[in-house]
Design a protein around this motif. Structure first.
Motif, mmCIF file in Angstrom:
data_model
loop_
_atom_site.group_PDB
_atom_site.id
_atom_site.type_symbol
_atom_site.label_atom_id
_atom_site.label_comp_id
_atom_site.label_asym_id
_atom_site.label_seq_id
_atom_site.Cartn_x
_atom_site.Cartn_y
_atom_site.Cartn_z
ATOM 1 N N GLY A 48 13.793 18.454 32.704
ATOM 2 C CA GLY A 48 14.211 17.903 31.417
ATOM 3 C C GLY A 48 15.473 17.691 31.326
ATOM 4 N N ASP A 49 16.009 16.893 32.032
ATOM 5 C CA ASP A 49 17.835 16.482 31.803
ATOM 6 C C ASP A 49 18.038 15.176 31.084
ATOM 7 N N THR A 50 17.119 14.824 30.338
ATOM 8 C CA THR A 50 17.183 13.737 29.605
ATOM 9 C C THR A 50 17.381 13.768 27.997
ATOM 10 N N VAL A 51 18.370 13.492 27.464
ATOM 11 C CA VAL A 51 18.712 13.538 25.978
ATOM 12 C C VAL A 51 18.656 12.087 25.537
ATOM 13 N N HIS A 52 17.730 12.101 24.487
ATOM 14 C CA HIS A 52 17.157 10.693 24.152
ATOM 15 C C HIS A 52 17.872 10.367 22.624
ATOM 16 N N PRO A 53 17.825 8.936 22.281
ATOM 17 C CA PRO A 53 18.669 8.599 21.315
ATOM 18 C C PRO A 53 18.383 9.599 20.079
ATOM 19 N N SER A 54 17.225 9.954 19.851
ATOM 20 C CA SER A 54 16.794 10.885 18.517
ATOM 21 C C SER A 54 17.836 12.238 18.644
ATOM 22 N N THR A 55 17.811 12.667 19.645
ATOM 23 C CA THR A 55 18.631 14.105 20.009
ATOM 24 C C THR A 55 20.125 13.776 19.781
ATOM 25 N N LEU A 56 20.521 12.503 20.462
ATOM 26 C CA LEU A 56 21.953 12.153 20.051
ATOM 27 C C LEU A 56 22.404 12.156 18.764
ATOM 28 N N GLU A 57 21.327 11.638 17.908
ATOM 29 C CA GLU A 57 21.737 11.700 16.526
ATOM 30 C C GLU A 57 21.704 13.141 15.958
ATOM 31 N N VAL A 58 21.045 13.869 16.411
ATOM 32 C CA VAL A 58 20.935 15.308 15.870
ATOM 33 C C VAL A 58 22.365 16.000 16.232
ATOM 34 N N LEU A 59 22.706 15.737 17.263
ATOM 35 C CA LEU A 59 23.983 16.346 18.034
ATOM 36 C C LEU A 59 25.157 15.679 16.872
ATOM 37 N N VAL A 104 20.690 9.673 27.723
ATOM 38 C CA VAL A 104 21.836 10.497 28.651
ATOM 39 C C VAL A 104 21.261 11.476 29.633
ATOM 40 N N PHE A 105 21.283 11.292 30.803
ATOM 41 C CA PHE A 105 21.168 12.367 31.687
ATOM 42 C C PHE A 105 22.083 13.203 31.866
ATOM 43 N N VAL A 106 21.761 14.520 31.609
ATOM 44 C CA VAL A 106 22.957 15.502 31.580
ATOM 45 C C VAL A 106 22.236 16.962 31.911
ATOM 46 N N PRO A 107 22.947 17.328 33.022
ATOM 47 C CA PRO A 107 22.067 18.700 33.393
ATOM 48 C C PRO A 107 21.981 19.871 32.193
ATOM 49 N N GLN A 108 20.698 20.322 32.449
ATOM 50 C CA GLN A 108 20.170 20.922 31.227
ATOM 51 C C GLN A 108 21.098 22.293 30.776
ATOM 52 N N TRP A 109 21.535 22.539 31.909
ATOM 53 C CA TRP A 109 22.562 23.999 31.763
ATOM 54 C C TRP A 109 23.619 23.696 30.919
ATOM 55 N N ASP A 110 24.353 22.353 31.042
ATOM 56 C CA ASP A 110 25.367 21.827 30.429
ATOM 57 C C ASP A 110 25.177 21.707 28.988
ATOM 58 N N PHE A 111 23.937 21.234 28.641
ATOM 59 C CA PHE A 111 23.624 20.985 27.285
ATOM 60 C C PHE A 111 23.358 22.251 26.587
ATOM 61 N N LEU A 112 22.719 23.224 27.216
ATOM 62 C CA LEU A 112 22.442 24.639 26.392
ATOM 63 C C LEU A 112 23.780 25.280 26.431
ATOM 64 N N ASN A 113 24.578 25.358 27.630
ATOM 65 C CA ASN A 113 25.939 25.869 27.260
ATOM 66 C C ASN A 113 26.604 25.365 25.989
ATOM 67 N N LEU A 114 26.502 23.983 25.827
ATOM 68 C CA LEU A 114 27.277 23.485 24.762
ATOM 69 C C LEU A 114 26.598 24.077 23.619
ATOM 70 N N ILE A 115 25.246 24.135 23.145
ATOM 71 C CA ILE A 115 24.857 24.718 22.127
ATOM 72 C C ILE A 115 24.841 25.994 21.622
ATOM 73 N N THR A 116 24.660 26.696 22.851
ATOM 74 C CA THR A 116 24.945 28.292 22.698
ATOM 75 C C THR A 116 26.568 28.712 22.324
ATOM 76 N N ALA A 117 27.428 27.882 23.073
ATOM 77 C CA ALA A 117 28.938 28.029 22.922
ATOM 78 C C ALA A 117 29.043 27.769 21.440
ATOM 79 N N ASP A 118 28.557 26.774 20.767
ATOM 80 C CA ASP A 118 28.948 26.554 19.451
ATOM 81 C C ASP A 118 28.226 27.703 18.520
#
Ligand code: FAD
Length: 423
Positions: A48-59, A104-118
Motif C-alpha cells: 500500500g504505497d498509493t495515495v489517491h486523490p480522495s486521501t490527498l483532499e483529506v490531507l 502519489v506513490f509514497v513509501p507507506q512509512w513516510d506517510f505514517l511518520n507524517l501523520i503520527t508526527a503531527d
C-alpha cells in the motif's frame, strides 16, 4: 507480572493508515487517545504505497498537504496497460475535474511518520510503539479496554472506546469474537524489485498482460517495483517451471528489463503476498469499533485499501467526536448507535469497492491466468476508444471512490510545543 493500567478516552490499536489517521483526527478534536503499534517502526515493503486523490483532499483539509508534498514521491497521472504489445490508458486523471488529478506513490512509512508526527503535537495523544494488543477487556457485555504487551511488561489500556485498526489478522477483532465473511479471491501476488536505469522509459505505472502472465511495473525512481499476479497456485507453478522460465517471461513482457532479469536471483527473491477479501457484517460491539482491513480486507487490485482505510477513519471521527467529547466531560458511556452509524455510512462504499475488485479479478487475473490472454472480448484499447465515458467512470472509481468522506469535525485542540509522548 501485574499489568499496569493506562486510562484514556479512546484506544486505537494499529498505526496503519486507518489507525494513525483516526488517532490524529481525534487528538486534533481534543480527545485523549492512545495509539498502540506492535512494531518498532513503520517500515513495510510491498504494501500500500498509493495515495489517491480522495486521501490527498483529506490531507489538504488537515493542512498537511504541503508537508506531504515534501516527501520522496512520484505522481502518476495515467495508468498504462499493455496487452499483446498494444498500449492503452483505462485510468487518466486528466479526464476529470479533480483538485489533485494524480495518484502519489509514497513509501507507506513516510506517510505514517507524517501523520503520527503531527499527532504527537497534540496533548491528548500518546503513541506506544512495540505495544502489541493481545485481547480486549470486557465488563459485563461492554468492551472497556485492551491488554497489550510492551517492552516494559504487560499493560491494560482502559478506554471508553477501543478501535480495532490492527489490519487483516486483527487480534482485537478475534478476541471480541467478530468473524469476517470470506469473499474469496483466488490470486497469488509476488513482489520483487529490479534496478532502474536512466535510459529506461519514464512511465509511472504500467501493467503488462499476455500469455497468461500479468506484471505490474511501478517506477520508484531508483528501482522498479514489480508485482507478478496470477491465479491461485501460480507460485507452485513457478516452482515447477523454474526461475529461468520466469525471467524469460519477464523479459518478453517488459522488454526494457530484458538485460537485467538476472537480478531476480531465485524464487526466494519473490515475496509471496497472500491476498484475501472479506468483510464483517457488524463492525462494532458496545465499546468496540473495527475499521480498515480489520473490518474489510482488501485485495491490491486498483490500490484501494489504504484509501478506504483513511475514509473509514474520517467517517469514524465525523460520527464519534461529539459523543466522545461528551464522554470525556461527563463519563457517560458511548452510545452504541454512534458506532453503528460508522458502519452504516461506510457499508455501501465498502461493498461496491470490494465487488469492483472482484470484478477486476475475474476479468483480469482469472482470464489471463488461464492463458486466454484477453481482458474483455475485443482488445480493450478499442473499447476505451469507442467508449470514452468508460475511462471517466473507471478513473473516478479508482481515484475518488464511492461516496468520499470529508473532515467535518472542529479541529480545536492546540498543539503543544514539546514533543514527548512517543514511547
Ligand atoms: C499484497 C498486497 C498489496 C497491496 N497493495 C496496495 C496498494 O498498492 N495500495 C493500497 O491502497 N492498498 C494496497 N493493499 C491493501 C492495503 O495494504 C490495506 O488495505 C491497508 O493497509 C489497510 O490499512 P489498515 O490501517 O486497515 O491496516 P494495516 O495497514 O494492515 O495496518 C495495521 C497496523 O496494525 C498493526 N498491528 C497489527 N496487529 C497489532 C496488534 N495486535 N497490536 C498493535 N498493533 C498491531 C500493524 O503492525 C499495522 O501497523 C495491498 C494489500 C496486499 C495484500
Amino acid at each position: 507480572m501485574e499489568s499496569e493500567e493506562i486510562e484514556t478516552t479512546v484506544c486505537v490499536v494499529g498505526a496503519g493508515p486507518a489507525g494513525a489517521m483516526l488517532a490524529l483526527l481525534l487528538a486534533r478534536a481534543g480527545i485523549e487517545v492512545v495509539l498502540l503499534e506492535k512494531h518498532a517502526d513503520f517500515l513495510r515493503d510491498f504494501r500500500g504505497d498509493t495515495v489517491h486523490p480522495s486521501t490527498l483532499e483529506v490531507l489538504d483539509e488537515l493542512g498537511l498537504y504541503e508537508r506531504f508534498r515534501a516527501l520522496p514521491q512520484r505522481k502518476v497521472e495515467k495508468f498504462e496497460f499493455v496487452q499483446d504489445g498494444v498500449s492503452f490508458h483505462p485510468i487518466d486523471f486528466h479526464t476529470l475535474e479533480l483538485r489533485f488529478p494524480y495518484v502519489v506513490f509514497v513509501p507507506q512509512w513516510d506517510f505514517l511518520n507524517l501523520i503520527t508526527a503531527d499527532a504527537v503535537r497534540y496533548p491528548g495523544f500518546r503513541l506506544m510503539m512495540r505495544a502489541g494488543a493481545s485481547g480486549v477487556v470486557w465488563r459485563d457485555d461492554r468492551v472497556v479496554g485492551v491488554r497489550c504487551d510492551t517492552p516494559d511488561g504487560p499493560r491494560t489500556v482502559r478506554a471508553a472506546l477501543v478501535v480495532a485498526a490492527d489490519g487483516r489478522n486483527s487480534a482485537v477483532r478475534r478476541s471480541a469474537g467478530l468473524v469476517p465473511r470470506d469473499l474469496g479471491i483466488p490470486m497469488d501476488v509476488m513482489a520483487f524489485r529490479i534496478s532502474r536505469r536512466d535510459t529506461d522509459p519514464d512511465e509511472g505505472l504500467s501493467t503488462r498482460i499476455g500469455n497468461g502472465r500479468f506484471f505490474c511495473v511501478i517506477n520508484r525512481n531508483t528501482y522498479w517495483q514489480i508485482s507478478y499476479e496470477a491465479g491461485k497456485g501460480a507460485f507452485d507453478r513457478l516452482r515447477r517451471e523454474g526461475i529461468d522460465r520466469f525471467r524469460r517471461d519477464l523479459g518478453e513482457m517488459v522488454p526494457f528489463l530484458g538485460d537485467r532479469t538476472g537480478e531476480v536471483g531465485g524464487l526466494d527473491d519473490l515475496h509471496l503476498l497472500e491476498v484475501r477479501v472479506n468483510r464483517l457484517r457488524k463492525w462494532h460491539a458496545p465499546g468496540l469499533l473495527c475499521i480498515g482491513d480489520a473490518a474489510h480486507e482488501m485485495s491490491p487490485a486498483g490500490g484501494f485499501g489504504v484509501n478506504l482505510a483513511v475514509q473509514d477513519a474520517v467517517a469514524s471521527a465525523n460520527c464519534l467526536v461529539g459523543a466522545l467529547l461528551e464522554n470525556q466531560r461527563s463519563g457517560r458511556p458511548l452510545d452504541t448507535r454512534a458506532l453503528a452509524a460508522v458502519r452504516r455510512g461506510r457499508w455501501l462504499p465498502t461493498v461496491l469497492t470490494q465487488e469492483f475488485q472482484r470484478l477486476l479479478q475475474r476479468l483480469n487475473v482469472e482470464r489471463v491466468g488461464r492463458g486466454d490472454g484477453t481482458l474483455l472480448g475485443p482488445h480493450p484499447s478499442t473499447l476505451f476508444e469507442r467508449l470514452p465515458f468508460l475511462r471517466k467512470v473507471l478513473t473516478r472509481v479508482v481515484g475518488v471512490g464511492f461516496r468520499p468522506e470529508h473532515v467535518r469535525i472542529p479541529l480545536t485542540a492546540s498543539p503543544r510545543d514539546v514533543v514527548n509522548r512517543a514511547d
